[in-house]
Design a protein around this motif. Sequence first.
Motif, mmCIF file in Angstrom:
data_model
loop_
_atom_site.group_PDB
_atom_site.id
_atom_site.type_symbol
_atom_site.label_atom_id
_atom_site.label_comp_id
_atom_site.label_asym_id
_atom_site.label_seq_id
_atom_site.Cartn_x
_atom_site.Cartn_y
_atom_site.Cartn_z
ATOM 1 N N GLY A 153 47.609 5.804 -34.553
ATOM 2 C CA GLY A 153 48.124 5.507 -35.899
ATOM 3 C C GLY A 153 47.370 4.424 -36.637
ATOM 4 N N SER A 154 46.703 3.543 -35.903
ATOM 5 C CA SER A 154 45.907 2.486 -36.540
ATOM 6 C C SER A 154 44.954 1.892 -35.512
ATOM 7 N N GLU A 204 45.670 -2.532 -29.095
ATOM 8 C CA GLU A 204 46.768 -3.032 -28.246
ATOM 9 C C GLU A 204 46.938 -2.183 -26.989
ATOM 10 N N LYS A 205 46.697 -0.886 -27.148
ATOM 11 C CA LYS A 205 46.822 0.038 -26.005
ATOM 12 C C LYS A 205 45.602 0.004 -25.088
ATOM 13 N N VAL A 249 36.003 3.824 -29.630
ATOM 14 C CA VAL A 249 37.287 4.466 -29.348
ATOM 15 C C VAL A 249 37.125 5.970 -29.569
ATOM 16 N N ASN A 250 37.759 6.762 -28.733
ATOM 17 C CA ASN A 250 37.718 8.214 -28.919
ATOM 18 C C ASN A 250 38.459 8.589 -30.205
ATOM 19 N N TRP A 251 37.928 9.537 -30.963
ATOM 20 C CA TRP A 251 38.490 9.885 -32.270
ATOM 21 C C TRP A 251 39.963 10.293 -32.181
ATOM 22 N N LYS A 252 40.327 11.053 -31.144
ATOM 23 C CA LYS A 252 41.714 11.524 -31.026
ATOM 24 C C LYS A 252 42.638 10.387 -30.606
ATOM 25 N N ASP A 253 42.152 9.533 -29.715
ATOM 26 C CA ASP A 253 42.942 8.369 -29.319
ATOM 27 C C ASP A 253 43.248 7.493 -30.533
ATOM 28 N N LEU A 254 42.256 7.362 -31.421
ATOM 29 C CA LEU A 254 42.440 6.554 -32.627
ATOM 30 C C LEU A 254 43.507 7.168 -33.539
ATOM 31 N N LEU A 277 36.186 15.125 -39.044
ATOM 32 C CA LEU A 277 35.829 14.342 -40.224
ATOM 33 C C LEU A 277 36.985 14.265 -41.219
ATOM 34 N N ASP A 278 37.582 15.417 -41.533
ATOM 35 C CA ASP A 278 38.693 15.436 -42.497
ATOM 36 C C ASP A 278 39.882 14.637 -41.984
ATOM 37 N N LEU A 279 40.157 14.745 -40.695
ATOM 38 C CA LEU A 279 41.282 14.019 -40.106
ATOM 39 C C LEU A 279 41.056 12.513 -40.174
ATOM 40 N N LEU A 280 39.838 12.084 -39.883
ATOM 41 C CA LEU A 280 39.518 10.658 -39.925
ATOM 42 C C LEU A 280 39.469 10.138 -41.366
#
Length: 366
Positions: A336-337, A343-344, A327-332, A50-53
Amino acid sequence: MLNIGIVGLPNVGKSTLFNALTKKGVPMENYPFCTIDPSVGVVAVPDERLDLLTKFSNSKKTVPTAIEFVDIAGLVKGAAEGEGLGNKFLSHIREVDAIAEVVRIFDDPNIIHISNKIDPVSDIETINLELILADLETVTKRLINVSRDAKRGEKMAIKEEGLLKKLDEALSAGKLASTVGTHDEDETKLFRDLHLLSAKPILYVLNKKAGGNNLDELKDERYQKLQNFLLSTQGAKYVVVDANIEQELSELEGDDKKTFRTELGVTSDGINDLIKKGYEALDLITFLTTGEDETRAWTTPRDSTAPEAGTAIHTDFKEKFIRAEVVNWKDLLDSGSYGNAREKGLVRTEGKEYIVKDGDVIEFKI
């Protein structure tokens, strides 16, 4: 909101643990039955994602998901027959979704134990037996009524009679109702509709005491016996906490808490571990939404489809669901955006059949 009932024999640390969980004062006098009416507290589920997002999206607000803990007064032997305040306790347990069974694993002559001895496995067996006996009464009564309908050849009654006989056999042998499997959807629904106490998920909370004679640290045979019990119990979940220390820590914030934890040599966060394990016991997962306004965690049962999970946000989402951007939270974060993630090919468009996974960041389209 799903909830977990904190149960155990008197004076094992239930109310102390509840205070640590919720910072909400409840009576803790050193005698049985001091907590007669259950106290309820809503607890945020710790989630570093949560904090990271929130930082990623520069969100104005962060909203964690939560579960409810209910402090239920101490069970005693004979509760199923109404001993002590048995009937009241059992009715409170019936209302919760899962059980956190607090068990003492420390010796302290200054804290009364209702059995005048410390034996964690015996304590667990005492509590579980009361749940089993209450369930056996429920099953026996139901079996009498259903058998009449089964004799008339009613299809569902015959199926229910078969399930009840399996349950009667297991409970009579001292086994929890949760050990009885079901064969199909009808039987699963019949099983669920019985609302059996011993069918509820159980999380064993092993309570130790700083400076006390802790059975795990002493490598006491009683602790080894407890470990053997947990290993032999299919799917048993447990967590070790020091309720007293956690209550003291709950009064501190930030660096003070870290310093005190270090001074005490407490490496793990027992309360966070307990909340997370409780969440697992309820078989829940978390999906996330994030944006400038807020980053929020949402709760949904494991194996929910996207429309089912969407009802956590609004009940209309199930009926009006069109698709979901996932999208997976870590992949997001790693991308970086959102644009880079798209795009990936990491942002996927999913339909009604998609099974939501823990850690999915989802934008619902309705």
